[in-house]
Design a protein around this motif. Structure first.
Motif, PDB file in Angstrom:
ATOM      1  N   THR A 125       0.829  -1.216   0.000  1.00 55.46           N
ATOM      2  CA  THR A 125       0.000   0.000   0.000  1.00 55.46           C
ATOM      3  C   THR A 125       0.858   1.259   0.000  1.00 55.46           C
ATOM      4  O   THR A 125       0.413   2.314  -0.453  1.00 55.46           O
ATOM      5  CB  THR A 125      -0.846   0.015   1.298  1.00 55.46           C
ATOM      6  OG1 THR A 125      -1.223  -1.305   1.613  1.00 55.46           O
ATOM      7  CG2 THR A 125      -2.051   0.906   1.202  1.00 55.46           C
ATOM      8  N   TYR A 126       2.062   1.133   0.573  1.00 58.62           N
ATOM      9  CA  TYR A 126       2.894   2.332   0.761  1.00 58.62           C
ATOM     10  C   TYR A 126       3.988   2.452  -0.293  1.00 58.62           C
ATOM     11  O   TYR A 126       4.820   3.350  -0.230  1.00 58.62           O
ATOM     12  CB  TYR A 126       3.551   2.290   2.155  1.00 58.62           C
ATOM     13  CG  TYR A 126       2.571   1.925   3.236  1.00 58.62           C
ATOM     14  CD1 TYR A 126       1.637   2.858   3.669  1.00 58.62           C
ATOM     15  CD2 TYR A 126       2.553   0.642   3.780  1.00 58.62           C
ATOM     16  CE1 TYR A 126       0.702   2.516   4.646  1.00 58.62           C
ATOM     17  CE2 TYR A 126       1.627   0.300   4.753  1.00 58.62           C
ATOM     18  CZ  TYR A 126       0.709   1.239   5.181  1.00 58.62           C
ATOM     19  OH  TYR A 126      -0.204   0.904   6.141  1.00 58.62           O
ATOM     20  N   LEU A 127       4.013   1.489  -1.235  1.00 56.33           N
ATOM     21  CA  LEU A 127       5.126   1.446  -2.181  1.00 56.33           C
ATOM     22  C   LEU A 127       4.590   1.454  -3.616  1.00 56.33           C
ATOM     23  O   LEU A 127       4.344   0.392  -4.199  1.00 56.33           O
ATOM     24  CB  LEU A 127       5.973   0.187  -1.919  1.00 56.33           C
ATOM     25  CG  LEU A 127       6.638   0.146  -0.534  1.00 56.33           C
ATOM     26  CD1 LEU A 127       7.187  -1.230  -0.211  1.00 56.33           C
ATOM     27  CD2 LEU A 127       7.746   1.193  -0.444  1.00 56.33           C
ATOM     28  N   PRO A 128       4.428   2.636  -4.190  1.00 54.06           N
ATOM     29  CA  PRO A 128       3.880   2.712  -5.542  1.00 54.06           C
ATOM     30  C   PRO A 128       4.764   1.975  -6.557  1.00 54.06           C
ATOM     31  O   PRO A 128       5.986   1.922  -6.382  1.00 54.06           O
ATOM     32  CB  PRO A 128       3.872   4.215  -5.845  1.00 54.06           C
ATOM     33  CG  PRO A 128       4.211   4.910  -4.595  1.00 54.06           C
ATOM     34  CD  PRO A 128       4.749   3.941  -3.615  1.00 54.06           C
ATOM     35  N   GLN A 129       4.121   1.423  -7.565  1.00 51.07           N
ATOM     36  CA  GLN A 129       4.821   0.684  -8.628  1.00 51.07           C
ATOM     37  C   GLN A 129       5.975   1.524  -9.199  1.00 51.07           C
ATOM     38  O   GLN A 129       5.799   2.710  -9.463  1.00 51.07           O
ATOM     39  CB  GLN A 129       3.789   0.377  -9.729  1.00 51.07           C
ATOM     40  CG  GLN A 129       4.210  -0.705 -10.707  1.00 51.07           C
ATOM     41  CD  GLN A 129       4.381  -2.064 -10.023  1.00 51.07           C
ATOM     42  OE1 GLN A 129       3.696  -2.362  -9.058  1.00 51.07           O
ATOM     43  NE2 GLN A 129       5.315  -2.844 -10.508  1.00 51.07           N
ATOM     44  N   GLY A 130       7.126   0.897  -9.315  1.00 52.56           N
ATOM     45  CA  GLY A 130       8.262   1.557  -9.986  1.00 52.56           C
ATOM     46  C   GLY A 130       9.087   2.474  -9.088  1.00 52.56           C
ATOM     47  O   GLY A 130      10.092   3.031  -9.527  1.00 52.56           O
ATOM     48  N   CYS A 131       8.700   2.607  -7.801  1.00 54.83           N
ATOM     49  CA  CYS A 131       9.442   3.541  -6.939  1.00 54.83           C
ATOM     50  C   CYS A 131      10.699   2.889  -6.365  1.00 54.83           C
ATOM     51  O   CYS A 131      10.809   1.671  -6.295  1.00 54.83           O
ATOM     52  CB  CYS A 131       8.559   4.008  -5.769  1.00 54.83           C
ATOM     53  SG  CYS A 131       8.324   2.743  -4.501  1.00 54.83           S
ATOM     54  N   SER A 132      11.645   3.726  -5.980  1.00 54.97           N
ATOM     55  CA  SER A 132      12.706   3.317  -5.054  1.00 54.97           C
ATOM     56  C   SER A 132      12.291   3.895  -3.709  1.00 54.97           C
ATOM     57  O   SER A 132      11.489   4.837  -3.664  1.00 54.97           O
ATOM     58  CB  SER A 132      14.045   3.875  -5.498  1.00 54.97           C
ATOM     59  OG  SER A 132      14.420   3.264  -6.725  1.00 54.97           O
ATOM     60  N   CYS A 133      12.810   3.332  -2.609  1.00 53.14           N
ATOM     61  CA  CYS A 133      12.289   3.826  -1.328  1.00 53.14           C
ATOM     62  C   CYS A 133      13.347   3.864  -0.237  1.00 53.14           C
ATOM     63  O   CYS A 133      14.406   3.238  -0.352  1.00 53.14           O
ATOM     64  CB  CYS A 133      11.111   2.958  -0.868  1.00 53.14           C
ATOM     65  SG  CYS A 133      11.587   1.312  -0.354  1.00 53.14           S
ATOM     66  N   ALA A 134      13.020   4.634   0.797  1.00 51.03           N
ATOM     67  CA  ALA A 134      13.837   4.679   2.011  1.00 51.03           C
ATOM     68  C   ALA A 134      12.960   4.212   3.175  1.00 51.03           C
ATOM     69  O   ALA A 134      11.830   4.691   3.326  1.00 51.03           O
ATOM     70  CB  ALA A 134      14.308   6.107   2.266  1.00 51.03           C
ATOM     71  N   LEU A 135      13.459   3.248   3.958  1.00 53.28           N
ATOM     72  CA  LEU A 135      12.781   2.811   5.181  1.00 53.28           C
ATOM     73  C   LEU A 135      13.600   3.372   6.347  1.00 53.28           C
ATOM     74  O   LEU A 135      14.809   3.116   6.434  1.00 53.28           O
ATOM     75  CB  LEU A 135      12.728   1.284   5.269  1.00 53.28           C
ATOM     76  CG  LEU A 135      12.140   0.520   4.067  1.00 53.28           C
ATOM     77  CD1 LEU A 135      12.053  -0.976   4.371  1.00 53.28           C
ATOM     78  CD2 LEU A 135      10.762   1.026   3.703  1.00 53.28           C
ATOM     79  N   LEU A 136      12.938   4.114   7.220  1.00 55.61           N
ATOM     80  CA  LEU A 136      13.689   4.892   8.216  1.00 55.61           C
ATOM     81  C   LEU A 136      13.203   4.666   9.642  1.00 55.61           C
ATOM     82  O   LEU A 136      12.001   4.466   9.875  1.00 55.61           O
ATOM     83  CB  LEU A 136      13.536   6.398   7.929  1.00 55.61           C
ATOM     84  CG  LEU A 136      13.817   6.878   6.503  1.00 55.61           C
ATOM     85  CD1 LEU A 136      13.505   8.370   6.386  1.00 55.61           C
ATOM     86  CD2 LEU A 136      15.269   6.608   6.128  1.00 55.61           C
ATOM     87  N   MET A 137      14.150   4.728  10.578  1.00 53.80           N
ATOM     88  CA  MET A 137      13.830   4.874  12.001  1.00 53.80           C
ATOM     89  C   MET A 137      14.550   6.130  12.474  1.00 53.80           C
ATOM     90  O   MET A 137      15.793   6.184  12.440  1.00 53.80           O
ATOM     91  CB  MET A 137      14.318   3.659  12.804  1.00 53.80           C
ATOM     92  CG  MET A 137      13.460   2.424  12.626  1.00 53.80           C
ATOM     93  SD  MET A 137      14.206   0.952  13.393  1.00 53.80           S
ATOM     94  CE  MET A 137      13.898   1.285  15.120  1.00 53.80           C
ATOM     95  N   VAL A 138      13.778   7.126  12.863  1.00 52.36           N
ATOM     96  CA  VAL A 138      14.342   8.427  13.248  1.00 52.36           C
ATOM     97  C   VAL A 138      13.711   8.839  14.572  1.00 52.36           C
ATOM     98  O   VAL A 138      12.515   8.582  14.809  1.00 52.36           O
ATOM     99  CB  VAL A 138      14.052   9.480  12.146  1.00 52.36           C
ATOM    100  CG1 VAL A 138      14.508  10.870  12.566  1.00 52.36           C
ATOM    101  CG2 VAL A 138      14.753   9.082  10.847  1.00 52.36           C
ATOM    102  N   ALA A 139      14.498   9.486  15.437  1.00 53.69           N
ATOM    103  CA  ALA A 139      13.961   9.918  16.735  1.00 53.69           C
ATOM    104  C   ALA A 139      12.816  10.900  16.517  1.00 53.69           C
ATOM    105  O   ALA A 139      12.914  11.796  15.661  1.00 53.69           O
ATOM    106  CB  ALA A 139      15.069  10.570  17.557  1.00 53.69           C
ATOM    107  N   GLU A 140      11.763  10.739  17.286  1.00 59.35           N
ATOM    108  CA  GLU A 140      10.607  11.645  17.157  1.00 59.35           C
ATOM    109  C   GLU A 140      11.042  13.107  17.247  1.00 59.35           C
ATOM    110  O   GLU A 140      10.532  13.968  16.540  1.00 59.35           O
ATOM    111  CB  GLU A 140       9.576  11.346  18.249  1.00 59.35           C
ATOM    112  CG  GLU A 140       8.724  10.141  17.939  1.00 59.35           C
ATOM    113  CD  GLU A 140       7.619   9.918  18.981  1.00 59.35           C
ATOM    114  OE1 GLU A 140       7.574  10.661  19.984  1.00 59.35           O
ATOM    115  OE2 GLU A 140       6.812   8.994  18.770  1.00 59.35           O
ATOM    116  N   SER A 141      12.022  13.360  18.106  1.00 61.17           N
ATOM    117  CA  SER A 141      12.464  14.746  18.320  1.00 61.17           C
ATOM    118  C   SER A 141      13.180  15.318  17.089  1.00 61.17           C
ATOM    119  O   SER A 141      13.412  16.526  17.018  1.00 61.17           O
ATOM    120  CB  SER A 141      13.403  14.795  19.535  1.00 61.17           C
ATOM    121  OG  SER A 141      14.419  13.821  19.374  1.00 61.17           O
ATOM    122  N   SER A 142      13.519  14.458  16.116  1.00 60.74           N
ATOM    123  CA  SER A 142      14.227  14.932  14.916  1.00 60.74           C
ATOM    124  C   SER A 142      13.323  15.019  13.696  1.00 60.74           C
ATOM    125  O   SER A 142      13.800  15.304  12.592  1.00 60.74           O
ATOM    126  CB  SER A 142      15.391  13.984  14.589  1.00 60.74           C
ATOM    127  OG  SER A 142      16.422  14.097  15.524  1.00 60.74           O
TER     128      SER A 142
END
Ligand SMILES: Cc1cc2nc3c(=O)[nH]c(=O)nc-3n(C[C@H](O)[C@H](O)[C@H](O)COP(=O)(O)OP(=O)(O)OC[C@H]3O[C@@H](n4cnc5c(N)ncnc54)[C@H](O)[C@@H]3O)c2cc1C
Length: 454
Positions: free
Chosen positions: A273-290
């Motif tokens: 659902t979150y990855l449109p056809q043909g895209c490249s992607c970044a999966l991230l874990m980032v501090a809420e404060s950032s």
């Protein structure tokens, strides 16, 4: 004095089982077969070499005294001993090449102490369980493999190397990450030894060939509230540059930056659902404060956010972490078992681009960033469309010659899966603590060469 394994005589398993009868022994062939294997099947090369390997029996000690009892029996009857954590290794690290006893450490699962910055635990503690306890006092593991829910800390030290958090703290072997290990040896009689400081390097990533780790002391990191986010891009190199820029943004606190080139995102079906056809992607874990600063960076690189969970929401479902590192390979292989992978130190984005342009979809780029020598560099686990063993070799050679070093995951030999060099300190330590060569025999090339020399 070394005693090589030619001296080993036929093992009388009846007597061995009698001697160990008070312990938790597993002899049922189906369970022994299951506990003899790991995730070696990610490699078509290892699949052919290892699928039939089995131990004779599995022992699950509950404390160090029971480990010593097993060690004594192995030394007395010259029985090969292979240690198993959760068995999530990818290179057949815990597959017994010469049968014998499998020592399952999952019963050694006590946290000995937790204090600000440091934890001391038994080797079979699950990483997720330890992380949860550490977070109660405001600390967390410095790095975790994507298998953190099942993997043991002893297995990570013995056979793993990196994970989420490595973009801040590097590989597990970096000085200061592992503070101490306590081992039981296979000397006659077995000894307990504690290694601290640089001495711990002797047993790190040694596949359990030179000591049974019973306890470990590790450094912790301050805990953050980790938000999870997916950002998609039309262009792969733009996503790669975004990943590097995020890692280089010293003011943004992050734990995970994974970049997947199209068409890799299509294999993450649970996230489709979150990855449109043909895209490249970044999966991230980032501090809420950032997050505010992150949003500006995303805008600069023209990424589109398709998934955005705060830490509380992220802690409820499955973490994005379980789509990264070698879990990407797991998900891709679930769709197409003909896919395999490499472990690549690209070092620079120029090398990433060179490999991307050269191989196209034969080697689909999966980047993970890690700290090395004071800089955060692109490394990764690219997914390879396997054709033949010879072609795989050619792909590896091309990377190595271009300076994008491969840690070959298609071998069970320690040195060949690393930089190819013999580690004299590990070898010398093995000669001291395992003079009969009983521990995970066949995995350390230096030992094989020593025992075959005239
Ligand atoms: C889907 C998937 C994703 C993965 N992701 C990552 C990742 O992100 N990062 C990473 O580094 N690895 C990764 N791996 C590899 C593996 O999960 C990790 O290395 C993990 O930490 C191994 O832990 P384990 O308890 O399963 O160890 P095991 O596989 O049981 O053992 C690993 C090695 O350590 C030795 N060993 C185990 N316990 C001891 C002990 N007490 N004393 C001495 N030696 C011991 C074993 O003999 C074996 O050689 C992944 C694997 C899979 C299948």
């Amino acid at each position: 004095m070394l005693y090589f394994r030619e001296l080993v005589t036929e093992i009388n398993w009846h007597i061995v089982k009698q001697e160990l009868a008070g312990l938790d022994l597993i002899t049922d062939p189906a369970t022994v077969a299951k506990l003899s294997l790991d995730y070696y099947h990610f490699s078509p090369i290892l699949q052919a070499q290892l699928q039939d390997k089995r131990g004779e029996l599995v022992i699950r000690p509950l404390n160090e005294a029971e480990v010593i009892q097993v060690a004594k029996t192995c030394v007395r009857y010259k029985i090969p001993l292979t240690i198993r954590g959760a068995g999530t290794g990818n290179y057949g690290q815990c597959i017994p090449l010469e049968g014998g006893i499998i020592l399952d450490t999952s019963g050694l699962n006590q946290i000995i102490f937790l204090k600000p910055g440091i934890a001391r635990v038994e080797a079979g503690v699950r990483m997720a369980a330890l992380d949860k306890e550490a977070r109660e006092i405001g600390w967390e593991l410095r790095m975790v493999p994507s298998t953190y829910r099942s993997a043991t800390l002893g297995g990570f030290i013995g056979g793993g190397s990196v994970g989420a958090g490595s973009l801040n703290y590097g590989q597990i072997k970096e000085r200061g990450n592992v503070l101490a290990v306590r081992i039981v040896t296979l000397e006659d009689p077995p000894q307990i030894r504690e290694l601290r400081g640089d001495d711990v390097q002797k047993v790190l990533h040694a596949y359990g060939t030179n000591g049974i780790i019973t306890e470990l002391e590790i450094a912790l990191a301050p805990a953050y509230q980790w938000a999870e986010m997916i950002v998609v891009f039309d262009d792969f190199m733009e996503s790669a540059h975004f990943g590097q820029a995020l890692c280089d943004s010293d003011g943004i606190v992050k734990k995970l930056v994974t970049i997947l080139a199209a068409p890799l995102p299509t294999y993450l079906t649970a996230l489709k659902t979150y990855l449109p056809q043909g895209c490249s992607c970044a999966l991230l874990m980032v501090a809420e404060s950032s997050l505010e600063a992150l949003l500006e960076l995303i805008e600069e690189y023209q990424g589109h956010i398709t998934y955005n969970k705060n830490a509380t929401e992220a802690s409820k479902g499955i973490s994005l972490l379980e789509f990264t590192w070698n879990h990407t390979t797991l998900h891709a292989r679930a769709i197409d078992p003909n896919l395999t992978y490499l472990q690549t130190f690209y070092l620079t984005l120029d090398k990433v681009e060179q490999m991307y342009n050269h191989f196209g979809e034969e080697v689909m780029i999966h980047l993970e960033f890690l700290r090395l020598g004071g800089k955060t560099i692109p490394a990764g686990l690219p997914i390879v469309r396997f054709s033949t063993a010879q072609r795989l070799e050619e792909i590896i050679d091309y990377h190595n010659q271009a300076g994008a070093g491969i840690a070959n995951p298609h071998t069970y030999i320690i040195e060949d899966g690393g930089n190819g060099q013999i580690n004299p300190a590990q070898l010398a330590f093995k000669a001291l603590v395992d003079p009969y060569g009983l521990m995970n025999p066949g995995k350390m090339r230096a030992w094989l060469e020593l025992s075959n020399s005239p």
